[in-house]
Design a protein around this motif. Structure first.
Motif, PDB file in Angstrom:
ATOM      1  N   GLN A 464       0.871  -1.172   0.000  1.00 53.61           N
ATOM      2  CA  GLN A 464       0.000   0.000   0.000  1.00 53.61           C
ATOM      3  C   GLN A 464       0.910   1.226   0.000  1.00 53.61           C
ATOM      4  O   GLN A 464       1.619   1.488   0.980  1.00 53.61           O
ATOM      5  N   VAL A 465       0.911   1.973  -1.115  1.00 51.19           N
ATOM      6  CA  VAL A 465       1.899   3.022  -1.324  1.00 51.19           C
ATOM      7  C   VAL A 465       1.201   4.373  -1.452  1.00 51.19           C
ATOM      8  O   VAL A 465       0.218   4.527  -2.190  1.00 51.19           O
ATOM      9  N   LEU A 466       1.727   5.361  -0.737  1.00 50.04           N
ATOM     10  CA  LEU A 466       1.306   6.746  -0.865  1.00 50.04           C
ATOM     11  C   LEU A 466       2.380   7.488  -1.652  1.00 50.04           C
ATOM     12  O   LEU A 466       3.541   7.537  -1.246  1.00 50.04           O
ATOM     13  N   THR A 467       1.989   8.064  -2.793  1.00 53.66           N
ATOM     14  CA  THR A 467       2.912   8.829  -3.635  1.00 53.66           C
ATOM     15  C   THR A 467       2.562  10.305  -3.537  1.00 53.66           C
ATOM     16  O   THR A 467       1.395  10.688  -3.681  1.00 53.66           O
ATOM     17  N   LEU A 468       3.574  11.125  -3.305  1.00 56.27           N
ATOM     18  CA  LEU A 468       3.398  12.567  -3.195  1.00 56.27           C
ATOM     19  C   LEU A 468       4.353  13.274  -4.151  1.00 56.27           C
ATOM     20  O   LEU A 468       5.507  12.869  -4.294  1.00 56.27           O
ATOM     21  N   ILE A 469       3.864  14.333  -4.810  1.00 55.12           N
ATOM     22  CA  ILE A 469       4.704  15.215  -5.614  1.00 55.12           C
ATOM     23  C   ILE A 469       4.804  16.526  -4.852  1.00 55.12           C
ATOM     24  O   ILE A 469       3.810  17.241  -4.695  1.00 55.12           O
ATOM     25  N   LEU A 470       5.986  16.852  -4.362  1.00 52.32           N
ATOM     26  CA  LEU A 470       6.162  17.954  -3.419  1.00 52.32           C
ATOM     27  C   LEU A 470       7.145  18.993  -3.958  1.00 52.32           C
ATOM     28  O   LEU A 470       8.080  18.658  -4.699  1.00 52.32           O
ATOM     29  N   THR A 471       6.919  20.241  -3.558  1.00 50.74           N
ATOM     30  CA  THR A 471       7.778  21.346  -3.967  1.00 50.74           C
ATOM     31  C   THR A 471       8.342  22.032  -2.729  1.00 50.74           C
ATOM     32  O   THR A 471       7.591  22.407  -1.825  1.00 50.74           O
ATOM     33  N   GLU A 472       9.659  22.181  -2.706  1.00 49.30           N
ATOM     34  CA  GLU A 472      10.317  22.961  -1.670  1.00 49.30           C
ATOM     35  C   GLU A 472      10.810  24.254  -2.290  1.00 49.30           C
ATOM     36  O   GLU A 472      11.317  24.254  -3.415  1.00 49.30           O
ATOM     37  N   GLN A 473      10.655  25.353  -1.569  1.00 47.86           N
ATOM     38  CA  GLN A 473      11.056  26.648  -2.098  1.00 47.86           C
ATOM     39  C   GLN A 473      11.949  27.365  -1.104  1.00 47.86           C
ATOM     40  O   GLN A 473      11.579  27.555   0.055  1.00 47.86           O
ATOM     41  N   ASN A 474      13.113  27.756  -1.559  1.00 48.44           N
ATOM     42  CA  ASN A 474      14.046  28.541  -0.770  1.00 48.44           C
ATOM     43  C   ASN A 474      14.450  29.745  -1.598  1.00 48.44           C
ATOM     44  O   ASN A 474      15.015  29.592  -2.682  1.00 48.44           O
ATOM     45  N   SER A 475      14.147  30.945  -1.097  1.00 48.63           N
ATOM     46  CA  SER A 475      14.356  32.177  -1.854  1.00 48.63           C
ATOM     47  C   SER A 475      13.606  32.071  -3.171  1.00 48.63           C
ATOM     48  O   SER A 475      12.415  31.827  -3.171  1.00 48.63           O
ATOM     49  N   ASN A 476      14.291  32.197  -4.305  1.00 50.08           N
ATOM     50  CA  ASN A 476      13.617  32.089  -5.598  1.00 50.08           C
ATOM     51  C   ASN A 476      13.751  30.711  -6.212  1.00 50.08           C
ATOM     52  O   ASN A 476      13.282  30.475  -7.322  1.00 50.08           O
ATOM     53  N   ASN A 477      14.415  29.814  -5.523  1.00 45.47           N
ATOM     54  CA  ASN A 477      14.650  28.492  -6.083  1.00 45.47           C
ATOM     55  C   ASN A 477      13.541  27.533  -5.687  1.00 45.47           C
ATOM     56  O   ASN A 477      13.005  27.594  -4.583  1.00 45.47           O
ATOM     57  N   ARG A 478      13.200  26.646  -6.608  1.00 46.93           N
ATOM     58  CA  ARG A 478      12.186  25.641  -6.357  1.00 46.93           C
ATOM     59  C   ARG A 478      12.766  24.275  -6.648  1.00 46.93           C
ATOM     60  O   ARG A 478      13.380  24.076  -7.698  1.00 46.93           O
ATOM     61  N   GLU A 479      12.570  23.367  -5.751  1.00 49.23           N
ATOM     62  CA  GLU A 479      13.031  21.993  -5.945  1.00 49.23           C
ATOM     63  C   GLU A 479      11.823  21.066  -5.798  1.00 49.23           C
ATOM     64  O   GLU A 479      11.066  21.164  -4.832  1.00 49.23           O
ATOM     65  N   HIS A 480      11.672  20.167  -6.769  1.00 51.81           N
ATOM     66  CA  HIS A 480      10.503  19.298  -6.822  1.00 51.81           C
ATOM     67  C   HIS A 480      10.927  17.848  -6.587  1.00 51.81           C
ATOM     68  O   HIS A 480      11.968  17.407  -7.102  1.00 51.81           O
ATOM     69  N   TYR A 481      10.096  17.125  -5.854  1.00 53.79           N
ATOM     70  CA  TYR A 481      10.426  15.751  -5.484  1.00 53.79           C
ATOM     71  C   TYR A 481       9.210  14.846  -5.641  1.00 53.79           C
ATOM     72  O   TYR A 481       8.061  15.282  -5.505  1.00 53.79           O
ATOM     73  N   ILE A 482       9.496  13.565  -5.912  1.00 55.83           N
ATOM     74  CA  ILE A 482       8.496  12.501  -5.815  1.00 55.83           C
ATOM     75  C   ILE A 482       8.894  11.638  -4.628  1.00 55.83           C
ATOM     76  O   ILE A 482      10.042  11.182  -4.554  1.00 55.83           O
ATOM     77  N   ARG A 483       7.970  11.406  -3.703  1.00 59.74           N
ATOM     78  CA  ARG A 483       8.272  10.581  -2.543  1.00 59.74           C
ATOM     79  C   ARG A 483       7.242   9.464  -2.441  1.00 59.74           C
ATOM     80  O   ARG A 483       6.038   9.701  -2.535  1.00 59.74           O
ATOM     81  N   ASN A 484       7.729   8.261  -2.239  1.00 61.65           N
ATOM     82  CA  ASN A 484       6.875   7.092  -2.010  1.00 61.65           C
ATOM     83  C   ASN A 484       6.975   6.657  -0.553  1.00 61.65           C
ATOM     84  O   ASN A 484       8.073   6.541  -0.009  1.00 61.65           O
ATOM     85  N   PHE A 485       5.811   6.404   0.056  1.00 66.63           N
ATOM     86  CA  PHE A 485       5.759   5.904   1.427  1.00 66.63           C
ATOM     87  C   PHE A 485       4.906   4.635   1.448  1.00 66.63           C
ATOM     88  O   PHE A 485       3.856   4.577   0.802  1.00 66.63           O
ATOM     89  N   GLU A 486       5.348   3.659   2.200  1.00 60.81           N
ATOM     90  CA  GLU A 486       4.498   2.505   2.453  1.00 60.81           C
ATOM     91  C   GLU A 486       3.570   2.839   3.607  1.00 60.81           C
ATOM     92  O   GLU A 486       3.996   3.355   4.650  1.00 60.81           O
ATOM     93  N   VAL A 487       2.263   2.565   3.421  1.00 64.61           N
ATOM     94  CA  VAL A 487       1.259   2.802   4.459  1.00 64.61           C
ATOM     95  C   VAL A 487       0.949   1.462   5.108  1.00 64.61           C
ATOM     96  O   VAL A 487       0.415   0.557   4.470  1.00 64.61           O
ATOM     97  N   ASN A 488       1.294   1.359   6.361  1.00 66.99           N
ATOM     98  CA  ASN A 488       1.103   0.103   7.098  1.00 66.99           C
ATOM     99  C   ASN A 488       0.507   0.444   8.457  1.00 66.99           C
ATOM    100  O   ASN A 488       1.210   0.817   9.378  1.00 66.99           O
ATOM    101  N   GLY A 489      -0.836   0.321   8.541  1.00 65.26           N
ATOM    102  CA  GLY A 489      -1.497   0.689   9.784  1.00 65.26           C
ATOM    103  C   GLY A 489      -1.310   2.160  10.062  1.00 65.26           C
ATOM    104  O   GLY A 489      -1.670   3.027   9.269  1.00 65.26           O
ATOM    105  N   SER A 490      -0.681   2.458  11.202  1.00 64.89           N
ATOM    106  CA  SER A 490      -0.471   3.844  11.589  1.00 64.89           C
ATOM    107  C   SER A 490       0.893   4.368  11.166  1.00 64.89           C
ATOM    108  O   SER A 490       1.241   5.507  11.469  1.00 64.89           O
ATOM    109  N   GLU A 491       1.674   3.569  10.463  1.00 64.74           N
ATOM    110  CA  GLU A 491       3.040   3.956  10.136  1.00 64.74           C
ATOM    111  C   GLU A 491       3.180   4.301   8.653  1.00 64.74           C
ATOM    112  O   GLU A 491       2.576   3.668   7.787  1.00 64.74           O
ATOM    113  N   PHE A 492       4.001   5.313   8.386  1.00 68.44           N
ATOM    114  CA  PHE A 492       4.386   5.688   7.030  1.00 68.44           C
ATOM    115  C   PHE A 492       5.895   5.493   6.917  1.00 68.44           C
ATOM    116  O   PHE A 492       6.662   6.175   7.597  1.00 68.44           O
ATOM    117  N   THR A 493       6.311   4.574   6.072  1.00 72.81           N
ATOM    118  CA  THR A 493       7.730   4.277   5.911  1.00 72.81           C
ATOM    119  C   THR A 493       8.176   4.745   4.532  1.00 72.81           C
ATOM    120  O   THR A 493       7.644   4.300   3.509  1.00 72.81           O
TER     121      THR A 493
END
Length: 719
Positions: A464-493
């Motif tokens: 069971q996988v949670l996929t997120l597309i996230l943006t971090e911004q510092n000053s005028n720079n933007r960095e984009h990431y894809i992160r996968n987490f396993e969803v297991n009960g109450s835990e996100f790994t």
């Protein structure tokens, strides 16, 4: 093509719920008809360091008292409110239409397959189109001229050398003495000392639910029933067709007092209505049941004959007694005023949620204000079966699939730690409504249409996988990431993140994400600054994300739509010079390419570029044709030419597009661009329905019908 060596998943465990709580969550289930609160575990005794915790009554009151000051600084105005009953009327002789072949019609474009969303248009039995006509409130004012003394007092006290002087207090009439506070720097343009406009009367037109039969040849529609909605509805927010097309749910905001409709202060007492209308006989709709709940409906979903409602409210008493609001004052507020109520038909109102079941943020989340947020599940086959969970944690938006709903919040100054951006995700199980856990991660999910498609929970590689597309911004720079987490009960790994050191970045320097899509094993992202890179990533192995292709083209897309069972993607957006465009991409393997681009004249816009529900499509898999109907509009121009410059008329219409993938390569063509009206009012609520060879365009209770062809004949339901 870049392949990465499969890595051992990094065990990053986020907020969990105490294992002693019921099932997998920190919420004890309760029956809304049971006024006896269930036992609650106190926050202090729970071992989790982050996430939400189930408190007792005194802890909730203490939390409210401590955080009230933040709410005073951040007042958010919401829609007005109302209560209601539904009345069905027949103003004409309706005759049942003869049975016709079952021709498939398009449905509401949704984020998740199988999870329905409300819309301005719903289709019943692939044959009937239901759409609301909004209620309308007209105010009639009369001019009251001031007396000579009032005029002179106004000039003496309010104006000085052509400048308006602000009084220290608001006054309703001219008085002999007015205390002067300050003089503005803006000259006045209208001498209101001569008189004033006063409200004389209010004219209210009740909202209506209209049902039309969609006719194929010639393309047209015929109204078959017209149902007056409850008289206290001041805004219809959407429809659902439910229970195998035998019921229509009407969602609306309600007002208790008709003269106060659309008042600036109406939201303090706002209520929301959910009305079920029986349309098993579309010619004779009948009111079935009605629910009224305190608060404003933020979002809804329907899954398996159950309606999930996310609503929120800020009790009026918080602000009515703002100067004296403390723990003692909070304890004196009646529970029904504090927590809000829900009412089925004329039965006695029940608490939306007992105070003991309200979840508190255990971590140091930002407190923009005190707002109760409720997740309510209503059994549409038995509307008395209602469950609700309450939280006082902030929430911006939701994501829901067939298993869970996430409350999403982005904080742009996370705990004042180097201005880092953080996103909170609180997960609730749909079966039990139990809170199962929270995830805190760097970056934001963005805003606008692309943010709706930057999150997905699904089964990948038997996880069971949670996929997120996230943006971090510092000053005028933007960095984009894809992160996968396993969803297991109450835990996100955390399983993987892209990019890591040595991997190609997503987007160039300072480029923002303009659209995104997570669809099965594929992740698509469009970034833009001066050009439009379209990236595709493979997440079939959630522990090993890799970039599959990159395509750079002019302009950008704000919405991506994948054609089922193909490698084809349709992108809707704008050219570099901001003209509306639609493109077809082939994303087979590593050789992504543009198969065709269609552009419209300047000054042409579409609500589908910011509202995915306005994108209407239907896939004829048998003939391998994908048809698209998109509302378009132009504003503020006349259709004539001066000095070789062309000016356009106001218009609202439909843009008809067809993708033919029976050949290789596939082709995209414009079938037609049709103006249906020169009054593009309420175009943001317009929707198209494709049924066979006909297209039906609905806008605020009217339907315009055209053939999906090059003909320009338009049939109006008003004819």
């Amino acid at each position: 093509m870049i392949h990465k060596t499969k890595r051992t998943p990094t065990a990053v465990l986020f907020a969990t719920c105490a294992s002693t709580l019921v099932l997998t969550g920190c919420f004890t289930e309760f029956d809304i008809e049971d006024d006896t609160p269930t036992a609650a575990t106190q926050c202090e005794s729970q071992t989790l360091q982050n996430g939400l915790c189930q408190a007792n009554q005194s802890e909730v009151i203490d939390w409210l008292a401590k955080n009230f000051e933040n709410q005073q600084r951040n007042v958010v105005y919401e829609l007005n409110s109302a209560e209601a009953g539904v009345q069905t009327v027949q103003d004409f002789d309706a005759v049942a239409a003869p049975a016709t072949d079952n021709i498939e019609a398009s449905e509401t474009n949704t984020i998740e397959d199988g999870v329905d969303e409300s819309d301005w248009v719903k289709v019943i039995d692939n044959r009937y189109l239901a759409t609301p006509k909004q209620p309308k409130v007209d105010y009639q004012y009369v001019w009251k001229e001031n007396t000579a003394k009032q005029k002179q007092d106004c000039q003496d006290n309010y104006f000085d050398g052509g400048f308006f002087i602000e009084p220290s207090v608001q006054v309703d009439s001219i008085v002999d003495t007015i205390e002067i506070d300050s003089k503005t720097s803006e000259p006045y343009f209208y001498n209101w000392c001569e008189g004033r406009w006063e409200l004389d009367d209010i004219y209210i037109t009740e909202g209506e639910l209209k049902v039309f039969e969609m006719i194929q040849t010639p393309a047209s529609s015929a109204i078959i029933s017209n149902t007056k909605l409850n008289p206290y509805s001041n805004y219809v927010s959407g429809l659902y067709d439910v229970l195998d097309d035998t019921g229509l749910l009407v969602l609306s905001s309600l007002s208790d007092e008709l003269p106060e409709m659309r008042s600036n202060y109406g939201w303090w007492h706002n209520k929301s209505g959910i009305d079920m209308i029986d349309v098993s006989d579309p010619i004779n709709p009948q009111a079935n049941w009605s629910i009224k709940l305190d608060g404003y409906i933020v979002d809804t979903r329907v899954l398996n004959d159950e309606l999930f409602v996310v609503s929120r409210r800020s009790p009026y008493e918080f602000y009515q007694f703002a100067d004296t609001l403390n723990t003692d004052a909070l304890n004196s507020i009646p529970t029904n005023k504090l927590m809000g109520t829900i009412q089925l038909n004329d039965e006695a109102p029940q608490l939306l949620s007992p105070i003991e079941t309200c979840l508190l943020p255990k971590d140091e989340r930002p407190a923009w204000g005190i707002t109760f947020t409720y997740l309510t599940k209503i059994d549409l086959t038995d509307p008395s079966n209602i469950q609700t969970v309450c939280t006082l944690a902030p929430m911006h938006s939701i994501y829901m699939n067939e298993e869970a709903v996430y409350f999403l919040t982005t904080d742009y100054n996370w705990r004042n730690d180097d201005n880092r951006v953080k996103t909170n995700l609180d997960r609730f199980d749909l079966n039990t409504l139990n809170y199962t856990g929270s995830l805190y991660t760097d970056g934001s999910l963005g805003w606008g249409i692309d943010s709706k498609f930057r999150i997905k929970e699904q089964t990948l590689n038997e996880q069971q996988v949670l996929t997120l597309i996230l943006t971090e911004q510092n000053s005028n720079n933007r960095e984009h990431y894809i992160r996968n987490f396993e969803v297991n009960g109450s835990e996100f790994t955390q399983l993987d993140v892209y990019p890591e050191a040595g991997e190609k970045a997503i987007g160039k320097e300072r480029e923002d994400i303009f659209s995104a899509r997570i669809d099965g094993n594929s992740v698509q992202i469009v970034t833009y600054l001066n050009s439009d890179p379209l990236y595709e990533f493979n997440i079939s192995d959630p522990s090993n994300i890799w970039m599959e292709s990159e395509l750079e083209i002019p302009g950008f897309s704000t919405y991506l739509h994948n054609i089922e069972d193909t490698e084809l993607t349709v992108g809707l957006g704008q050219t570099d010079d901001r003209r509306l465009k639609i493109e077809l991409y082939d994303q087979t393997g590593t050789d992504s390419s543009v198969l065709g681009t269609i552009e419209l004249d300047s000054r042409t816009y579409s609500p589908a570029t910011w509202d995915y529900k306005a994108f209407t499509s239907i896939n004829d898999a048998e003939n391998q044709l994908f048809r698209i109907a998109i509302p378009i509009q132009r504003w503020g121009y006349n259709d004539w030419t001066v000095n070789s410059e062309t000016y356009y008329t106001n218009m609202a219409g439909i843009w008809l597009i067809q993708v033919d993938y029976s050949t290789s390569p596939a082709t995209i063509t414009q079938v037609n661009e049709i103006e249906v009206t020169d009054q593009p009012r309420d175009v943001y609520q317009s929707r198209a329905v494709i049924r066979g060879s006909a297209v039906h365009y609905a806008i605020n209770g009217e339907v315009f019908s055209v053939d999906f062809s090059e003909t320009t004949d338009v049939h109006s339901s008003a004819q």
